[in-house]
Design a protein around this motif. Structure first.
Motif, PDB file in Angstrom:
ATOM      1  N   VAL A 230       0.869  -1.175   0.000  1.00 37.70           N
ATOM      2  CA  VAL A 230       0.000   0.000   0.000  1.00 37.70           C
ATOM      3  C   VAL A 230       0.910   1.230   0.000  1.00 37.70           C
ATOM      4  N   LEU A 231       0.710   2.096  -0.976  1.00 38.66           N
ATOM      5  CA  LEU A 231       1.537   3.293  -1.106  1.00 38.66           C
ATOM      6  C   LEU A 231       0.702   4.527  -0.763  1.00 38.66           C
ATOM      7  N   ASN A 232       1.369   5.660  -0.556  1.00 49.07           N
ATOM      8  CA  ASN A 232       0.608   6.875  -0.209  1.00 49.07           C
ATOM      9  C   ASN A 232      -0.005   7.551  -1.440  1.00 49.07           C
ATOM     10  N   ALA A 233       0.252   7.003  -2.620  1.00 47.64           N
ATOM     11  CA  ALA A 233      -0.400   7.481  -3.846  1.00 47.64           C
ATOM     12  C   ALA A 233      -0.184   6.419  -4.908  1.00 47.64           C
ATOM     13  N   ASP A 234      -0.993   6.495  -5.949  1.00 45.99           N
ATOM     14  CA  ASP A 234      -0.880   5.509  -7.025  1.00 45.99           C
ATOM     15  C   ASP A 234       0.413   5.759  -7.821  1.00 45.99           C
ATOM     16  N   PRO A 235       1.349   4.801  -7.827  1.00 46.65           N
ATOM     17  CA  PRO A 235       2.628   5.046  -8.511  1.00 46.65           C
ATOM     18  C   PRO A 235       2.480   5.223 -10.019  1.00 46.65           C
ATOM     19  N   LYS A 236       1.316   4.806 -10.580  1.00 46.52           N
ATOM     20  CA  LYS A 236       1.106   5.014 -12.011  1.00 46.52           C
ATOM     21  C   LYS A 236       0.778   6.475 -12.296  1.00 46.52           C
ATOM     22  N   ARG A 237       0.379   7.214 -11.261  1.00 49.08           N
ATOM     23  CA  ARG A 237      -0.003   8.612 -11.465  1.00 49.08           C
ATOM     24  C   ARG A 237       0.945   9.603 -10.801  1.00 49.08           C
ATOM     25  N   PHE A 238       1.630   9.168  -9.741  1.00 46.64           N
ATOM     26  CA  PHE A 238       2.490  10.098  -9.001  1.00 46.64           C
ATOM     27  C   PHE A 238       3.885   9.503  -8.831  1.00 46.64           C
TER      28      PHE A 238
END
Ligand code: ASP
Ligand code: MG
Length: 424
Positions: A230-238
Motif C-alpha cells: 500500500v503506497l501513499n499514492a498511485d505510482p502510475k499517477r504520481f
C-alpha cells in the motif's frame, strides 16, 4: 488453531501466459494444503463482458467481442498447455454456456440480474485455467465453484453475503478439501438461495478472499498486486511514492473509502473484526516485505493522495423559495439509498445540495426521474475526485494547480477537490 492461509491474485497477475507462469512460480514453493487461492478474471475480461452486455442491450452486434474473449483465453491456453490438454474443451464449454446466457432477453429491468449471470464467466474461466495449469505442472490443487460456498442475497451486482450459510458451506465443503490439497476458487462471485449467480461489486475478489478468511478463521490473507504494497499514492499517477510497512485497519479502510484501488473497500471490515492480518505484496517481487494491515497504534501522518475517476456532480436546487432543510436532505438520501448509490462528497448551501457519485449505468437517470418534481437538477459527468488525507498546504497547491475546480471541501485531516480533467 486453524492453519489456513488465503491468497488472492487479481486480473493483472493472470493477464497473459507469462503472468500465469510467474504466478505459478510464486505458488510452487508456497503450495500446501490449507491454502485457499482466490482468482480474478484475466486482465480486463470483466470490462469486456460488460461491453458485451451493453452492446446486447443497445441491440448492437457483440459477436466480435465474443471472438476476442474466446481467442484471448484460448491463445493463453495454447502457450501454457499441450494441444491435447483437457483445458480446451473446458474453456469452450464455459464459453458456450456464456453464449447460451446471452441468448435470453435483456431489458432495463433485468439488467443487473442478467449482468451477474454473464459476468461470472470471467472468474470461472481464469480459475479453471490456473488450476489445470498447476496440475499440468505436477502440482495438485482442487477447484471449487465459489457459488457453492459464498451464499448471497439477490441484490444483483452488489450482492450481500449470507454469513451464516457461507460459514456452513465452508465447513461442509471447503474444509474437507483443504485438509488434503490447496483449493483454487473464483473470486467476485456467489449464488442466491434460488441458484442464480451473483457478483459482489467490481473488484470484489478481495472481498471474496476476506469473506473466506473470516469464515475459515484463517491465519492471514495475502493480496498479490503489481505494486510493492500500500503506497501513499498511485505510482502510475504520481512519482516519489512512499510504501507503508504497516497500516492500521482503520487507516486502510479510510483510504479505500476515498477510492484507493489497492484494496476493495469491503475487504477490511471482516478481517478487522476477526483480527486476521492482511498482507499486500508484489507478485513481481514476491520476496519483498509489502504492507501488513492489522491492529496497530502506529500513526503514519504521511499525506496520502487518492484519485477517483468517472465521477458525477449532481446539484439539487430547492425550487419552492425555502432554504435547504432536513426534509430535502432526507428525500435525497432516501432516493440514493433506494438506488444503492454511494455518495463520495456531500455539500449544502442555502438553496442547493451538491453530491458527488460514481458513474453507473442508468442510475443517474433514475435518480433524476425520482427527484425532478422536488428539485431543479443539474449534473456534470466525467469528473475526477482527488482526496488528500493528512494534507499540507504545499501539496494542496501543487494538486489544484491549473485545474478547473468544480467543488472543494476541507476538514482538519482531509482535503477533497472535484475537477474536470483535461482530455489528453
Ligand atoms: N474481475 C472482477 C472485476 O474486474 C473482480 C475483481 O477483479 O476483483 O471487477
Ligand atoms: Mg479484475
Amino acid at each position: 488453531m486453524s492453519k489456513t492461509f488465503v491468497f488472492k491474485f487479481g486480473g493483472a497477475s493472470v493477464k497473459d501466459a507469462d503472468s500465469i507462469k510467474n504466478l505459478s512460480e510464486i505458488l510452487f514453493n508456497r503450495l500446501r494444503n490449507q491454502l485457499v487461492i482466490v482468482i480474478s478474471a484475466m486482465g480486463k475480461t470483466t470490462n469486456l463482458l460488460e461491453e458485451i452486455l451493453l452492446n446486447k442491450y443497445r441491440h448492437k452486434d457483440f459477436s466480435s467481442n465474443i471472438t476476442i474473449l474466446k481467442s484471448y483465453h484460448i491463445d493463453i491456453c495454447k502457450e501454457l498447455f499441450d494441444e491435447n490438454s483437457s483445458i480446451f474443451p473446458i474453456v469452450s464449454n464455459l464459453i458456450t454456456q456464456l453464449e447460451k446466457q446471452l441468448e435470453r432477453e435483456l431489458t432495463k429491468e433485468n439488467y443487473d440480474y442478467f449482468y451477474d449471470q454473464v459476468v461470472c464467466y470471467g472468474e470461472l474461466l481464469s480459475s479453471k485455467i490456473l488450476q489445470e495449469y498447476l496440475c499440468s505442472q505436477g502440482y495438485i490443487s482442487l477447484w471449487q465453484d465459489a457459488r457453492e460456498i459464498i451464499a448471497t442475497d439477490d441484490n444483483y451486482r452488489f450482492a450481500k453475503v449470507n454469513w451464516e450459510e457461507t460459514k456452513t458451506n465452508c465447513r461442509q465443503q471447503l474444509v474437507p478439501k483443504l485438509q488434503k490439497f490447496p483449493v483454487i476458487i473464483p473470486g467476485f462471485i456467489g449464488r442466491t438461495s434460488t441458484g442464480n449467480s451473483t457478483t459482489l461489486g467490481r473488484e470484489g475478489s478481495d472481498f471474496s478472499a476476506a469473506v473466506l478468511a473470516s469464515c475459515l478463521n484463517a491465519q492471514s490473507v495475502t493480496i498479490w498486486k503489481d505494486v510493492p504494497g500500500v503506497l501513499n499514492a498511485d505510482p502510475k499517477r504520481f512519482s516519489d511514492t512512499i510504501k507503508f510497512d504497516e497500516l492500521d485497519y482503520h487507516e486502510a479502510a479510510e483510504l479505500t473509502y476515498y477510492g484507493a484501488s489497492v484494496i476493495h473497500p469491503k475487504t477490511i471490515k471482516p478481517l478487522a473484526n476477526a483480527g486476521i492480518p492482511l498482507f499486500v505484496k508484489s507478485f513481481l517481487k514476491p520476496e519483498e516485505e509489502g504492507t501488513k494491515i492489522h491492529h496497530t497504534d502506529k500513526n503514519n501522518n504521511i499525506p496520502c493522495i487518492v484519485v477517483k475517476d468517472e465521477q458525477v456532480l449532481v446539484s439539487f436546487k430547492v425550487t419552492d423559495f425555502t432554504f435547504v432543510n432536513e426534509g430535502h436532505i432526507q428525500e435525497i438520501y432516501q432516493a440514493l439509498n433506494d438506488l444503492k448509490l454511494k455518495v463520495n462528497v456531500f455539500q449544502t448551501s442555502a438553496i442547493s445540495i451538491s453530491l458527488v457519485i460514481d458513474r453507473q449505468e442508468f442510475k443517474l437517470e433514475k435518480l433524476i426521474q425520482r427527484l425532478q418534481d422536488s428539485f431543479q437538477i443539474r449534473y456534470n459527468e466525467g469528473l475526477q475526485l482527488l482526496t488528500i488525507k493528512n494534507h499540507q498546504p504545499a501539496i494542496i497547491e501543487q494538486i489544484i494547480q491549473g485545474k478547473e475546480v468544480m467543488l472543494e471541501q476541507i476538514t482538519r485531516t482531509t482535503f477533497q477537490v472535484l475537477h474536470k480533467p483535461v482530455l489528453a
